[in-house]
Write an enzyme that holds these catalytic residues in place. Structure first.
Site, PDB file in Angstrom:
ATOM      1  N   CYS A 154     -16.254  47.617   8.841  1.00 42.22           N
ATOM      2  CA  CYS A 154     -15.803  49.037   9.309  1.00 42.22           C
ATOM      3  C   CYS A 154     -16.175  49.490  10.664  1.00 42.22           C
ATOM      4  O   CYS A 154     -17.566  49.441  11.025  1.00 42.22           O
ATOM      5  CB  CYS A 154     -16.660  49.937   8.155  1.00 42.22           C
ATOM      6  N   CYS A 213     -18.184  52.517  11.037  1.00 39.37           N
ATOM      7  CA  CYS A 213     -19.737  52.353  10.836  1.00 39.37           C
ATOM      8  C   CYS A 213     -20.552  51.510  11.934  1.00 39.37           C
ATOM      9  O   CYS A 213     -21.562  52.032  12.196  1.00 39.37           O
ATOM     10  CB  CYS A 213     -19.862  51.634   9.381  1.00 39.37           C
ATOM     11  N   ASP A 214     -19.856  50.450  12.387  1.00 42.43           N
ATOM     12  CA  ASP A 214     -20.641  49.398  13.072  1.00 42.43           C
ATOM     13  C   ASP A 214     -20.154  49.207  14.486  1.00 42.43           C
ATOM     14  O   ASP A 214     -20.691  48.627  15.400  1.00 42.43           O
ATOM     15  CB  ASP A 214     -20.494  48.139  12.472  1.00 42.43           C
TER      16      ASP A 214
END
Length: 301
Positions: A130, A133-134
């Site tokens: 992701c 997300c990251d």
């Protein structure tokens, strides 16, 4: 007999349990493998309102502790099926049987993996599923994206604004995503497409250091700080298909109301049809499904 059984203990399922418990309902949460679900793959969460920074595991632990402190029961079991007996639902898990007035299915989805040695070991240590997300953790670094569809290209677009270099690895001779996304990436100096290439090996000891590719011209090794795997999501909803309609991709065919074709059965989170799959949207589903289940119970007592 419980008021509500929640199948799945990711953000959607645990939020559903929280809202049901606050409505003075008895709740059993059944989870097959990991409390927290996919969120535990993220080394840091920075996009959840009110939480500047927290690891995925810590976030999951806090959610679980919260519902346990309010009186939820939990079971680590694999649910194999449901039997609908009107106002009573039977939930079968391995060799056990549980009963409830209503059921909320929040089993989430699974990122398709490469299936390579060290892949799970490197999750949070260079391997991610992701970019939203990251991606920020790889600012000014070199990363690769595996996949050539819309999801992969969207990940690459986001990463190209953060990273020094972005490779896109596609096993086909062409990209399958929208031409608009291809055009955007083609104009970026820091993006390179490597077609007809598959990731054969993940390099590194304690964290990812690079990949070995199988290409039409032989093997090629590329140094990387991060690898984003975007080869699709996989719902595992077939055990519930008798009670909840599935779309052509296998997701639960339910809208924002989280209701299903079976009275007393509700769905929440990434396992249902939706355009955005984030912790916030999963939690929102959990609240909606729980309140709908509470109304169902109250109206049938």
């Amino acid at each position: 007999m419980y008021d509500i059984i929640v199948i799945g203990a990711g953000p959607a399922g645990l939020t559903a349990a929280l809202y049901a418990l606050r409505a003075s309902k008895s709740v059993l949460v059944i989870e097959q493998s990991t409390f927290g679900g996919q969120v535990t793959f993220s080394p840091k969460i920075e996009n959840y309102p009110g939480i500047p920074e927290m690891s995925g595991n810590e976030f999951a632990d806090k959610l679980l502790d919260q519902v346990l402190s309010m009186g939820a029961d939990v079971e680590m079991e694999k649910v194999t099926g449901i039997v609908d007996e009107g106002n009573r639902k039977l939930v079968f898990a391995d060799n056990k049987k549980f009963e409830a007035s209503a059921v909320i299915i929040a089993v989430g989805v699974h990122h398709r993996q490469l299936g390579l040695p060290k892949e799970n070991e490197f999750v949070g240590n260079g391997v991610s599923y992701c970019a939203v997300c990251d991606g920020a953790f790889f600012k000014d670094k070199t990363v690769g994206v595996v996949g050539g569809g819309n999801s992969a290209l969207q990940e690459a677009v986001l990463l190209s604004d953060l990273c020094e270099k972005v490779y896109v690895f596609q096993n086909l001779a062409f990209l399958t995503g929208e031409q608009k996304l291809v055009d955007i990436l083609s104009k970026k100096d820091n993006v390179e497409f490597i077609l007809e290439a598959t990731v054969a090996e993940l390099k590194g000891d304690d964290e990812l250091a690079g990949v070995v590719l199988n290409t039409v011209s032989g093997q090629k090794e590329i140094d990387l700080d991060g690898l984003f795997v975007a080869i699709g999501l996989e719902p595992k909803n077939s055990a519930f298909a008798e009670f909840v309609a599935l779309d052509y991709n296998g997701y639960f065919d339910s809208d924002e109301s989280c209701v299903t074709k079976t009275e007393g059965v509700f769905v929440a989170g990434d396992c249902r049809q939706k355009s955005i799959r984030q912790i916030t949207t999963a939690s929102a589903d959990g609240a909606v499904a729980a309140l709908a289940a509470c109304r169902y119970i109250d109206n049938n007592n």
